[in-house]
Design a protein around this motif. Sequence first.
Motif, short mmCIF file in Angstrom:
data_model
loop_
_atom_site.label_atom_id
_atom_site.label_comp_id
_atom_site.label_asym_id
_atom_site.label_seq_id
_atom_site.Cartn_x
_atom_site.Cartn_y
_atom_site.Cartn_z
N ALA A 226 3.62 -8.09 -9.01
CA ALA A 226 4.08 -7.07 -8.32
C ALA A 226 5.65 -7.41 -8.40
O ALA A 226 6.23 -8.55 -8.54
N THR A 227 6.34 -6.44 -7.89
CA THR A 227 7.76 -6.33 -7.62
C THR A 227 8.14 -5.81 -6.23
O THR A 227 7.76 -4.67 -5.89
N ILE A 228 8.68 -6.66 -5.31
CA ILE A 228 8.54 -6.28 -3.85
C ILE A 228 10.05 -6.44 -3.76
O ILE A 228 10.75 -7.43 -3.78
N PRO A 229 10.34 -5.13 -3.20
CA PRO A 229 11.73 -4.76 -2.57
C PRO A 229 11.86 -5.48 -1.53
O PRO A 229 10.84 -5.63 -0.55
N LEU A 230 13.11 -5.70 -1.34
CA LEU A 230 13.61 -6.30 0.01
C LEU A 230 14.97 -5.96 0.37
O LEU A 230 15.90 -5.76 -0.31
#
Length: 580
Positions: A226-230
């Motif tokens: 996953a690439t989790i935006p923040l």
Amino acid sequence: WGLIVCASLVVLVIAVLLIAPAFIDIRDYKPELEKKVAEATGRPFSVGDDLSLSLFPWAGISFSDLRLGNTPAFSEKELVTVKSFEVRVKLLPLISKDIQVKRFILNEPKIKLVKNKSGQVNWAQPEAAQAKTTAEKSPKTSKAPAAEAGLPIKDLTVGEFSIKNGSILWIDHTTNTRKEITAANLNLQDVSLDRAIKLSFSAMLDNQPLSVDGTVGPVGKDFKQATIPLDLDVNALKQLALRLKGSVKNPASKPGIDMAVEIKEFSPRKLMAALDQKFPVATSDPKALDRVALKANLKGDASKVAVTDGILNLDESTLNFSLKPTDFSKPNLAIDLNLDQINLDRYLPPKSEKKPAAEKPSEKKPTDYAPLRRLILEGRIRIGQLIANKAKIQDLLLQIKARDGIFNLDPLKLAMYQGNVSGNGNFNVQTNTPKSSVNLDVQNIQAGPLLKDVLEKDILEGVTNAQLKLSMSGEDSAMIKKTLYGNGQVRFNDGAIIGIDLAGMIRNVKAAFGLAQKPAQRPRTDFAELNAPFSIKKGLVHTPETRLQSPLIRVIAAGDADLVNETLNFRLEPKVVGTI
């Protein structure tokens, strides 16, 4: 018939789930529950009578007045208390790993972390409980194969998630310190794997506000890749404002970040005052370290993090920087620093009239140079304007390369007082006794303004040129003086010695003995050239022939200056010129 049997079983199970809570009072099992938890933790445990259980369609449990106590080694009675807790999860979707939470509410959780006077901490598991837990583990039990990293669920939705009015109290009886976080509230909205989660957190740290607001996600169903935006805004103590915007990558396999960080301008001094802490750094200028701001982009993982487009504002200075490591374990770094201006004297410790106590050789701990030997470094440092020891320097350029404990500084360039300095240096820590060398070429520096700034004395004028080659070893000044070697030459042209008028003394005998009336202008002895060649061996500086040439007088000086014993042995030969 098969369909009828299956349908009957489903109806039977649902009926049991619906009817069982009406006939089973979970409070009847409360004493046994408290006993098991107390035995497992080695601490007193209790929960209130307000216990409830539901199974269908929402599986849920709620309780109130939970208390987990401390061991007798601590005067504080409780470690954890919870006023009330409620969670409700839809039952049937759990079969397909679909977690649907209707409500998760934790009300007034309080945690007390304590270190007693003997240094014990209350969150450590008591020895008796730890020994029992170890004994219950079967040595024959084989370890289960590690599960593949990733989320063990297919979907997740949460209707209401909140932690209300929590607190954490830290008490250290060894230092009589106390810190407390109160009024902690956490609220999550739109909790789902395929939507961004809205996060809101607020608390008070020693009656000073803290808050975190923003969004996290979407997390996605493939947590391993996953690439989790923040996107978060952090505010602390009415002083510090931090913005984090970017993403966290591969959190379950090889965690990494790609993040823009911005810290808005704040005062470190006011921040420490808000924490009721003494400022840890004493500076000559009490207004130094009063304004700091930072912007940078971070990208990397556990083994390396690159910093690009970094901008650090410190008081009136602006530093542009980048850091590109290839391996943290060595470490292996490439740095680029570009500073517009700085006055280092402002940040030095204030001068003290008390002389520091001499450290005995037996008390001095040997310096560990192992980290420097592992370091691999390649960097460039540029400073537009620099003040160091009151000397004004412009356009400083320093390139540094380090490997295996050898630091090479080449080139070193700077401009100062209408002249230039260039050279190179070497610092070697391959052994426990550091060695260093420096070569400098000084061109056309005005000596008068330099001495006025550094020494605050007007004693010499002239255009200075010099060539210096020095080498030394050791950690303290005494050892460095004993191992100082080198040679060089210093020349002053078209200058003057201020404070003495040799020509006037020759012309006027009364002036030589101070009997004549003092002139209106300060005495000075002009000279065409002052040339001082020298060599150094084991801290003994020798000049074979230092020459002063002026219109009226010639002076030749030869001798030694012993830096170790702090003695001088010179012979001076002044000669009066016959004619102009």
